[in-house]
Write a protein that holds these residues in place. Structure first.
Motif, PDB file in Angstrom:
ATOM      1  N   ASP A  32      33.260  46.153  37.327  1.00 54.19           N
ATOM      2  CA  ASP A  32      33.901  45.204  38.239  1.00 54.19           C
ATOM      3  C   ASP A  32      33.972  45.762  39.654  1.00 54.19           C
ATOM      4  O   ASP A  32      33.784  45.029  40.640  1.00 54.19           O
ATOM      5  CB  ASP A  32      35.308  44.874  37.742  1.00 54.19           C
ATOM      6  CG  ASP A  32      35.320  43.818  36.655  1.00 54.19           C
ATOM      7  OD1 ASP A  32      34.291  43.134  36.490  1.00 54.19           O
ATOM      8  OD2 ASP A  32      36.346  43.681  35.972  1.00 54.19           O
ATOM      9  N   ALA A  36      32.354  43.951  42.828  1.00 56.07           N
ATOM     10  CA  ALA A  36      33.204  43.598  43.971  1.00 56.07           C
ATOM     11  C   ALA A  36      32.680  44.226  45.257  1.00 56.07           C
ATOM     12  O   ALA A  36      32.709  43.599  46.327  1.00 56.07           O
ATOM     13  CB  ALA A  36      34.648  44.042  43.701  1.00 56.07           C
ATOM     14  N   SER A  39      29.643  42.249  46.328  1.00 55.02           N
ATOM     15  CA  SER A  39      30.055  40.957  46.865  1.00 55.02           C
ATOM     16  C   SER A  39      30.556  41.087  48.296  1.00 55.02           C
ATOM     17  O   SER A  39      30.279  40.242  49.154  1.00 55.02           O
ATOM     18  CB  SER A  39      31.153  40.363  45.975  1.00 55.02           C
ATOM     19  OG  SER A  39      31.653  39.157  46.520  1.00 55.02           O
ATOM     20  N   THR A 102      42.064  36.981  40.333  1.00 54.28           N
ATOM     21  CA  THR A 102      40.646  37.254  40.581  1.00 54.28           C
ATOM     22  C   THR A 102      40.461  38.676  41.096  1.00 54.28           C
ATOM     23  O   THR A 102      41.403  39.305  41.586  1.00 54.28           O
ATOM     24  CB  THR A 102      40.079  36.255  41.601  1.00 54.28           C
ATOM     25  OG1 THR A 102      40.889  36.285  42.795  1.00 54.28           O
ATOM     26  CG2 THR A 102      40.071  34.840  41.033  1.00 54.28           C
ATOM     27  N   LEU A 103      39.228  39.174  41.008  1.00 53.14           N
ATOM     28  CA  LEU A 103      38.935  40.525  41.479  1.00 53.14           C
ATOM     29  C   LEU A 103      39.077  40.638  42.983  1.00 53.14           C
ATOM     30  O   LEU A 103      39.507  41.663  43.504  1.00 53.14           O
ATOM     31  CB  LEU A 103      37.503  40.925  41.075  1.00 53.14           C
ATOM     32  CG  LEU A 103      37.200  41.012  39.589  1.00 53.14           C
ATOM     33  CD1 LEU A 103      35.758  41.477  39.381  1.00 53.14           C
ATOM     34  CD2 LEU A 103      38.163  41.956  38.877  1.00 53.14           C
ATOM     35  N   GLU A 104      38.668  39.608  43.686  1.00 56.03           N
ATOM     36  CA  GLU A 104      38.801  39.583  45.144  1.00 56.03           C
ATOM     37  C   GLU A 104      39.983  38.717  45.524  1.00 56.03           C
ATOM     38  O   GLU A 104      40.237  37.693  44.882  1.00 56.03           O
ATOM     39  CB  GLU A 104      37.518  39.054  45.779  1.00 56.03           C
ATOM     40  CG  GLU A 104      37.476  39.147  47.286  1.00 56.03           C
ATOM     41  CD  GLU A 104      36.119  38.762  47.864  1.00 56.03           C
ATOM     42  OE1 GLU A 104      36.071  37.917  48.774  1.00 56.03           O
ATOM     43  OE2 GLU A 104      35.111  39.319  47.399  1.00 56.03           O
ATOM     44  N   SER A 150      27.658  37.234  42.122  1.00 56.87           N
ATOM     45  CA  SER A 150      28.839  38.077  42.340  1.00 56.87           C
ATOM     46  C   SER A 150      30.000  37.291  42.936  1.00 56.87           C
ATOM     47  O   SER A 150      31.166  37.600  42.679  1.00 56.87           O
ATOM     48  CB  SER A 150      28.486  39.254  43.257  1.00 56.87           C
ATOM     49  OG  SER A 150      28.358  38.854  44.612  1.00 56.87           O
ATOM     50  N   VAL A 154      33.680  37.517  41.207  1.00 58.01           N
ATOM     51  CA  VAL A 154      34.920  37.991  41.835  1.00 58.01           C
ATOM     52  C   VAL A 154      35.940  36.876  42.012  1.00 58.01           C
ATOM     53  O   VAL A 154      37.070  37.121  42.439  1.00 58.01           O
ATOM     54  CB  VAL A 154      34.650  38.671  43.191  1.00 58.01           C
ATOM     55  CG1 VAL A 154      33.732  39.863  43.021  1.00 58.01           C
ATOM     56  CG2 VAL A 154      34.087  37.685  44.220  1.00 58.01           C
TER      57      VAL A 154
END
Length: 203
Positions: A32, A36, A39, A102-104, A150, A154
């Motif tokens: 991840d 990230a 991205s 979310t990751l971002e 990506s 994210v």
């Protein structure tokens, strides 16, 4: 209606978006982190590919280098077209509409989702680079696909956002790039007599 509220695109492919975000939450942490980082910073690779295309094209003569020099402005034009579509559609980010972690970090309200700027920039750069070098263009196409994927991984875009962004970028790049390519001999002659002449030929 609140001025920062927009179109809800979750009915298009919200379920697919949630599936992808769910996979991201179950994926190993280092994976991840890598996605990230790509991205957020992967667009820098396209700048390096543009530089490489120009460097190689200088040895092929003026007409080829004209097309290489056109890649950055073509990419910026695609960004402009994509951004105008964003303002017209006003689709809320999926992370905001569906309220998922979310990751971002989820962009602020009013930072619209459709189409994806990242996907448009990457696809435009890749398609324009194809008109300069098939090898560099092929690398850029793979990178563009990874960039688009990506952005969903994210959590900041629906799948249809990145697909539309890729389509916008590709159409603008191929249309404008083909026009430049048809006139590259004439454009080379004009540039050769102007201040950009040092950019046209290897020393």
């Amino acid at each position: 209606m609140h001025p920062d509220s927009g179109y809800d695109g979750s009915a298009v492919d919200g379920r697919a978006y949630l599936d992808v975000v769910g996979l991201a939450h179950r994926a190993p942490g280092p994976f991840d982190t890598l996605i990230a980082a790509w991205s957020a910073y992967g667009l820098g690779l396209f700048a390096l590919l543009m530089l490489a295309a120009w460097w190689r094209a200088r040895r092929a003569g003026h007409p080829r280098v004209v097309m290489a020099l056109a890649v950055p402005p073509i990419t910026l034009l695609a960004f402009g077209v994509d951004d105008l579509l964003k303002l017209a559609v006003r689709e809320d980010r999926p992370c905001r509409t569906l309220g998922v972690a979310t990751l971002e970090a989820c962009p602020a309200p009013g930072d619209w989702s459709f189409p994806s700027n990242h996907a448009a920039l990457a696809a435009a750069a890749a398609c324009a680079l194809l008109l300069v070098s098939r090898r560099l263009g092929a690398v850029a196409l793979v990178a563009a696909a990874l960039m688009a994927a990506s952005r969903v991984w994210v959590g900041v875009h629906y799948p249809h956002d990145v697909l539309a962004g890729c389509l916008v970028g590709a159409l603008v790049a191929l249309a404008v790039g083909s026009a430049v390519r048809r006139r590259q001999n004439a454009l080379a002659g004009r540039l050769a007599s102007g201040p950009l002449r040092p950019l046209l030929t290897a020393a």
